[in-house]
Motif scaffolding. Structure first.
Motif, mmCIF file in Angstrom:
data_model
loop_
_atom_site.group_PDB
_atom_site.id
_atom_site.type_symbol
_atom_site.label_atom_id
_atom_site.label_comp_id
_atom_site.label_asym_id
_atom_site.label_seq_id
_atom_site.Cartn_x
_atom_site.Cartn_y
_atom_site.Cartn_z
ATOM 1 N N THR A 233 0.686 -7.930 12.210
ATOM 2 C CA THR A 233 -0.202 -6.988 12.907
ATOM 3 C C THR A 233 -0.945 -6.064 11.949
ATOM 4 O OG1 THR A 233 1.493 -5.259 13.111
ATOM 5 C CG2 THR A 233 1.431 -6.965 14.825
ATOM 6 N N LEU A 234 -0.530 -6.033 10.661
ATOM 7 C CA LEU A 234 -1.099 -5.158 9.629
ATOM 8 C C LEU A 234 -0.796 -3.678 9.877
ATOM 9 C CD1 LEU A 234 -4.588 -6.827 8.988
ATOM 10 C CD2 LEU A 234 -2.383 -7.311 7.920
ATOM 11 N N GLU A 235 0.100 -3.382 10.835
ATOM 12 C CA GLU A 235 0.488 -1.997 11.075
ATOM 13 C C GLU A 235 1.195 -1.437 9.842
ATOM 14 O OE1 GLU A 235 3.305 0.714 14.060
ATOM 15 O OE2 GLU A 235 3.276 -1.479 14.251
ATOM 16 N N LYS A 236 0.814 -0.213 9.452
ATOM 17 C CA LYS A 236 1.439 0.448 8.316
ATOM 18 C C LYS A 236 2.388 1.535 8.809
ATOM 19 C CE LYS A 236 -2.222 -0.419 4.957
ATOM 20 N NZ LYS A 236 -3.160 0.168 3.960
ATOM 21 N N TYR A 237 3.476 1.734 8.070
ATOM 22 C CA TYR A 237 4.506 2.686 8.459
ATOM 23 C C TYR A 237 4.514 3.872 7.489
ATOM 24 C CZ TYR A 237 5.856 -1.170 11.442
ATOM 25 O OH TYR A 237 5.843 -2.161 12.381
ATOM 26 N N LYS A 238 5.470 4.735 7.635
ATOM 27 C CA LYS A 238 5.531 5.949 6.827
ATOM 28 C C LYS A 238 5.579 5.610 5.332
ATOM 29 C CE LYS A 238 8.310 9.238 7.931
ATOM 30 N NZ LYS A 238 9.533 9.967 8.348
ATOM 31 N N VAL A 239 5.083 6.541 4.526
ATOM 32 C CA VAL A 239 5.079 6.398 3.073
ATOM 33 C C VAL A 239 6.139 7.321 2.480
ATOM 34 C CG1 VAL A 239 3.738 6.705 0.959
ATOM 35 C CG2 VAL A 239 2.650 5.767 3.013
ATOM 36 N N LEU A 240 6.961 6.761 1.593
ATOM 37 C CA LEU A 240 7.910 7.567 0.829
ATOM 38 C C LEU A 240 7.273 7.900 -0.520
ATOM 39 C CD1 LEU A 240 10.730 8.731 0.086
ATOM 40 C CD2 LEU A 240 11.306 6.430 -0.726
ATOM 41 N N ARG A 241 7.309 9.179 -0.871
ATOM 42 C CA ARG A 241 6.777 9.602 -2.168
ATOM 43 C C ARG A 241 7.846 10.392 -2.898
ATOM 44 N NH1 ARG A 241 1.012 12.763 -3.098
ATOM 45 N NH2 ARG A 241 1.032 12.751 -5.384
ATOM 46 N N LYS A 242 8.250 9.899 -4.062
ATOM 47 C CA LYS A 242 9.314 10.532 -4.833
ATOM 48 C C LYS A 242 8.798 10.851 -6.234
ATOM 49 C CE LYS A 242 13.498 11.675 -6.264
ATOM 50 N NZ LYS A 242 14.214 12.877 -5.805
ATOM 51 N N ARG A 243 8.880 12.116 -6.628
ATOM 52 C CA ARG A 243 8.437 12.506 -7.963
ATOM 53 C C ARG A 243 9.579 12.325 -8.953
ATOM 54 N NH1 ARG A 243 4.218 16.895 -8.144
ATOM 55 N NH2 ARG A 243 3.186 14.995 -7.453
ATOM 56 N N CYS A 244 9.277 11.633 -10.049
ATOM 57 C CA CYS A 244 10.266 11.381 -11.100
ATOM 58 C C CYS A 244 9.840 12.169 -12.332
ATOM 59 C CB CYS A 244 10.348 9.883 -11.409
ATOM 60 S SG CYS A 244 10.753 8.875 -9.971
ATOM 61 N N TRP A 245 10.559 13.251 -12.604
ATOM 62 C CA TRP A 245 10.163 14.143 -13.685
ATOM 63 C C TRP A 245 10.539 13.607 -15.058
ATOM 64 C CZ3 TRP A 245 6.909 17.986 -12.794
ATOM 65 C CH2 TRP A 245 6.806 18.500 -11.507
ATOM 66 N N LYS A 246 11.534 12.749 -15.113
ATOM 67 C CA LYS A 246 11.979 12.230 -16.407
ATOM 68 C C LYS A 246 12.559 10.836 -16.212
ATOM 69 C CE LYS A 246 16.479 14.514 -15.916
ATOM 70 N NZ LYS A 246 17.436 15.446 -16.534
ATOM 71 N N SER A 247 12.867 10.205 -17.317
ATOM 72 C CA SER A 247 13.432 8.861 -17.259
ATOM 73 C C SER A 247 14.841 8.910 -16.690
ATOM 74 C CB SER A 247 13.464 8.248 -18.659
ATOM 75 O OG SER A 247 12.164 8.164 -19.200
ATOM 76 N N GLY A 248 15.224 7.785 -16.066
ATOM 77 C CA GLY A 248 16.572 7.699 -15.529
ATOM 78 C C GLY A 248 16.632 6.866 -14.272
ATOM 79 N N SER A 249 17.815 6.819 -13.659
ATOM 80 C CA SER A 249 18.019 6.069 -12.425
ATOM 81 C C SER A 249 17.808 6.987 -11.222
ATOM 82 C CB SER A 249 19.439 5.487 -12.380
ATOM 83 O OG SER A 249 19.623 4.553 -13.420
ATOM 84 N N TYR A 250 17.149 6.444 -10.205
ATOM 85 C CA TYR A 250 16.885 7.201 -8.988
ATOM 86 C C TYR A 250 17.307 6.374 -7.783
ATOM 87 C CZ TYR A 250 13.976 10.324 -11.823
ATOM 88 O OH TYR A 250 13.524 11.213 -12.766
ATOM 89 N N LYS A 251 18.132 6.980 -6.946
ATOM 90 C CA LYS A 251 18.506 6.335 -5.689
ATOM 91 C C LYS A 251 17.544 6.799 -4.602
ATOM 92 C CE LYS A 251 23.403 5.667 -6.722
ATOM 93 N NZ LYS A 251 24.801 5.925 -6.299
ATOM 94 N N LEU A 252 16.938 5.846 -3.912
ATOM 95 C CA LEU A 252 15.920 6.164 -2.912
ATOM 96 C C LEU A 252 16.317 5.609 -1.555
ATOM 97 C CD1 LEU A 252 12.688 5.287 -4.945
ATOM 98 C CD2 LEU A 252 13.795 7.512 -4.700
ATOM 99 N N THR A 253 15.880 6.287 -0.519
ATOM 100 C CA THR A 253 16.047 5.799 0.847
ATOM 101 C C THR A 253 14.681 5.779 1.511
ATOM 102 O OG1 THR A 253 18.293 6.665 1.047
ATOM 103 C CG2 THR A 253 17.109 6.180 3.086
ATOM 104 N N TYR A 254 14.265 4.590 1.914
ATOM 105 C CA TYR A 254 12.996 4.477 2.634
ATOM 106 C C TYR A 254 13.282 4.430 4.129
ATOM 107 C CZ TYR A 254 8.729 2.765 4.672
ATOM 108 O OH TYR A 254 7.621 2.645 5.466
ATOM 109 N N ASP A 255 12.506 5.186 4.900
ATOM 110 C CA ASP A 255 12.650 5.222 6.354
ATOM 111 C C ASP A 255 11.277 4.961 6.971
ATOM 112 O OD1 ASP A 255 13.107 5.688 9.022
ATOM 113 O OD2 ASP A 255 14.168 7.588 8.728
ATOM 114 N N ALA A 256 11.136 3.828 7.669
ATOM 115 C CA ALA A 256 9.861 3.474 8.282
ATOM 116 C C ALA A 256 9.470 4.435 9.393
ATOM 117 C CB ALA A 256 9.920 2.047 8.839
ATOM 118 N N GLY A 257 10.423 5.187 9.923
ATOM 119 C CA GLY A 257 10.129 6.158 10.956
ATOM 120 C C GLY A 257 10.231 5.620 12.366
ATOM 121 N N LYS A 258 10.498 4.321 12.510
ATOM 122 C CA LYS A 258 10.621 3.707 13.839
ATOM 123 C C LYS A 258 11.308 2.368 13.676
ATOM 124 C CE LYS A 258 6.646 2.000 15.436
ATOM 125 N NZ LYS A 258 5.186 1.915 15.802
#
Length: 679
Positions: A619-644
């Motif tokens: 359907t080409l429907e787009k969902y919520k956007v996750l934006r995470k700022r990474c200030w320095k190098s390293g590992s980041y655990k992220l959780t994406y939530d489409a919102g529905k």
């Protein structure tokens, strides 16, 4: 002392010769066109055209000399088994202007001649019963199975017609499939960011498609943006993007307004001719594997060089010259086709005395082959005699049957290794090692270039090693010509080697290793566009100082195999030499809730934003956007939530972008996407 004097004298004489040779004008492809042989007397009366193209041979190539019916464009030549020449092209009625004709009334057509240079007789539309015959960017070729194929793009999404007979009937085989492989999808098909495509209503179309048969049995596509794409599964694809634009960053080439590329294989290498429509010039590039390391070889065409010159000195000065295609026979170039028009395209009106045709220009392929091979051989000899830059070092490890060699091509930042050795799978190793002595936590990355250019077996990859002794502990991630990828390990000094992971894949491929403490994580990627896959996380005991580098071997052959490594780098973990390096593994499935947990590894000089997006494929429907700022190098655990909640019957694009802080997502450093399913 006499011997020393003799050597010095030879050096002086060689230097003088080289200096004299350097004063000679350097030939390029444009210098190997031959005068047009007259297929009929040159005429000025009873035909069309501005004064600058008269007199001319109206029997050369494909044209309607009276201009009562057709204007022609595109055009490529295929020779049949009986020796006849077939030119497949596009045409439109003279009742349309050029600007309307090519995109509103263009039809795929077929013509034939007893002679390479014409005249070509128009036999009508090539697929009249499909889509009203609509066709443009039409080219023809013989497939690997011997059938004839016609390619149609620009005014359609991109399709293929096939026939057992060069005269048809041609039946539609289907549409091309494109795998962006993490690269920008618009480099293949027009997308909504292309203003021209939006205006013309051709979003989703391929343009300027050229297809060739590779000697390795695969198909190669180059479209408008000059991005090499390879299909392992037949002429329809999917064609996987394997590199950026061929001309990008190439010394001496314009970096914009490049279009209408053609590609061919001859002289033991791949060639591209691409138009710079900013100055009516066409440039020539070559590559050993047709994917990477394209080099600028100079002009194919320029409007000041009298390419369309007859044997009596008469010159046809066509106003616009585009759509070059190449006729190759027995891997030798015999002729070029050009689409030409006598006035500016915008000044060709309906039912006037101006028009377009396809002209065929003879080419001295034998002399050109000698010329280009000499240039490439000299470059390779120079590269093989140039050591890899500091701090790289090089040596043979263990007992090899033939000494190896390490060279460096600075123009394309490629380390070239000729290596003998064993399979590196027993208790003692034999191989060529290009390495750096390092300590602490480090990261390394390299693009292993295609092995197709190696005549002999070759295995090439990244190796971390405790010492330079032939039985030292190591971890080795390598691609073997013909057998795929392996991740192997020797745990302790003098013990046998174990295989940790195997995959069916061929170079070119990106390899990456990260050592953190006593753990080494190994990754592979087909494009270096975030789509990295972890293939192993292994423990190894190393000395305080140890070795990281490029290991190459010919797998027990007495002859050397040839490996090439592009953009090889080693750095302290967290201090990369380029910005925005991210490792992660895409999820294959997403829960119906639309919530996805995953982890990324960021190496960055400056702060970056990670953007995560989700889009329904159907359907080409787009969902919520996750934006995470990474200030320095390293590992980041992220959780994406489409919102529905997500539809379990649909598929989704999972998109990740690395964007410089305060920039828009369209200005990303890297991006990648993967089709995922609802669990």
């Amino acid at each position: 002392m006499k011997h020393l004097y003799f050597i010095l004298l030879i050096g002086i004489l060689t230097s003088c010769t080289t200096s004299e040779e350097n004063t000679k004008p350097h030939k390029t492809l444009i210098d190997f066109f031959l005068p047009l042989p007259n297929q009929a007397p040159l005429v000025s009366e009873g035909t069309w055209g501005a004064e600058v193209v008269l007199p001319r041979d109206t029997a050369n190539g494909l044209e309607d000399a009276t201009l009562k019916n057709w204007c022609y464009w595109d055009g490529s030549i295929v020779k049949d088994d009986a020796g006849k020449y077939h030119m497949y092209a596009s045409r439109w009625t003279q009742e349309l202007s050029h600007s309307k004709g090519w995109n509103k009334g263009s039809k795929g057509m077929h013509s034939v001649s007893d002679h390479l240079f014409g005249p070509y007789k128009d036999l009508g539309e090539a697929w009249p019963n499909w889509n009203n015959g609509m066709g443009h960017n039409v080219i023809g070729l013989r497939m690997h199975d011997g059938r004839y194929a016609l390619v149609n793009s620009e005014v359609v999404p991109g399709e293929v017609f096939v026939s057992d007979n060069p005269e048809g009937p041609f039946e539609r085989l289907g549409n091309f499939k494109i795998d962006p492989n993490g690269y920008y999808p618009g480099w293949g098909r027009y997308n909504e960011l292309d203003d021209g495509a939006m205006k013309a209503g051709v979003v989703g179309h391929l343009s300027n498609v050229m297809i060739i048969l590779r000697p390795d049995g695969r198909y190669m596509m180059v479209a408008r943006h000059c991005v090499p794409m390879i299909s392992d599964n037949g002429i329809l694809g999917p064609y996987k993007m394997l590199a950026d634009k061929a001309w990008l960053g190439v010394k001496g080439l314009p970096q914009f307004k490049m279009e209408d590329p053609t590609v061919w294989y001859s002289d033991n290498m791949y060639h591209i001719a691409v138009n710079f429509h900013g100055a009516d010039s066409t440039f020539h590039l070559t590559s050993a594997d047709g994917i990477h390391n394209w080099k600028n070889r100079g002009l194919v065409y320029h409007n000041s060089r009298n390419v369309f010159k007859h044997t009596d000195g008469t010159v046809e000065n066509w106003f616009t010259v585009q759509r070059p295609t190449v006729y190759v026979e027995d891997e030798e170039v015999k002729a070029f086709n050009f689409s030409v028009i006598d006035v500016h395209k915008g000044k060709d009106k309906a039912n006037d005395n101006h028009g377009s045709k396809v002209i065929v220009v003879p080419f001295d392929g034998k002399a050109f082959r000698k010329h280009i091979n000499q240039i490439v051989e000299a470059e390779n000899n120079l590269s093989d005699a140039t050591p890899a830059p500091v701090p790289w070092q090089s040596t043979d490890i263990g007992t090899v049957k033939t000494n190896g060699n390490t060279g460096y091509d600075a123009e394309v930042n490629t380390i070239r290794v000729k290596a003998c050795g064993n399979k590196i799978d027993a208790t003692q190793d034999a191989f060529r090692y290009v390495y750096q002595e390092v300590s602490g936590d480090i990261a390394s990355q390299v693009l292993v270039l295609s092995h197709d250019v190696s005549e002999n077996p070759v295995k090439a990859g990244l190796m971390i090693r405790s010492s330079l002794e032939d039985d030292a502990p190591f971890i080795y991630a390598a691609i073997d010509k013909g057998t795929g990828f392996t991740l192997t390990k020797r745990d302790k000094k003098g013990t046998t080697v174990s295989t940790v992971h195997k995959s069916e894949m061929e170079a070119p491929y990106y390899l990456r290793m990260i050592k953190k403490g006593d753990l080494v994580s190994c990754y592979i990627s087909s494009s270096n566009r975030l789509n990295w896959k972890m293939v192993g996380k292994l423990k190894i005991d190393l000395n305080d100082t140890f070795y990281m580098g490029l290991a190459s071997t010919s797998n027990n052959s007495a002859e050397t195999g040839f490996a090439r490594y592009k953009n090889a780098e080693i750095h302290t973990l967290g201090k990369p030499k380029q910005d925005g390096i991210v490792n992660h593994t895409f999820p294959d499935t997403i829960s119906a809730s639309g919530i996805v947990d995953f982890e990324i590894e960021m190496e960055s000089i400056k702060a970056n934003d990670i953007w995560v997006e989700l889009q329904n494929v159907q359907t080409l429907e787009k969902y919520k956007v996750l934006r995470k700022r990474c200030w320095k190098s390293g590992s980041y655990k992220l959780t994406y939530d489409a919102g529905k909640p997500l539809d379990p019957n649909a598929t989704y694009w999972f998109v990740i972008k690395t964007v410089p802080m305060h920039f828009h997502d369209s200005e990303h450093i890297q991006s990648a996407f993967k089709k995922v399913f609802v669990q």
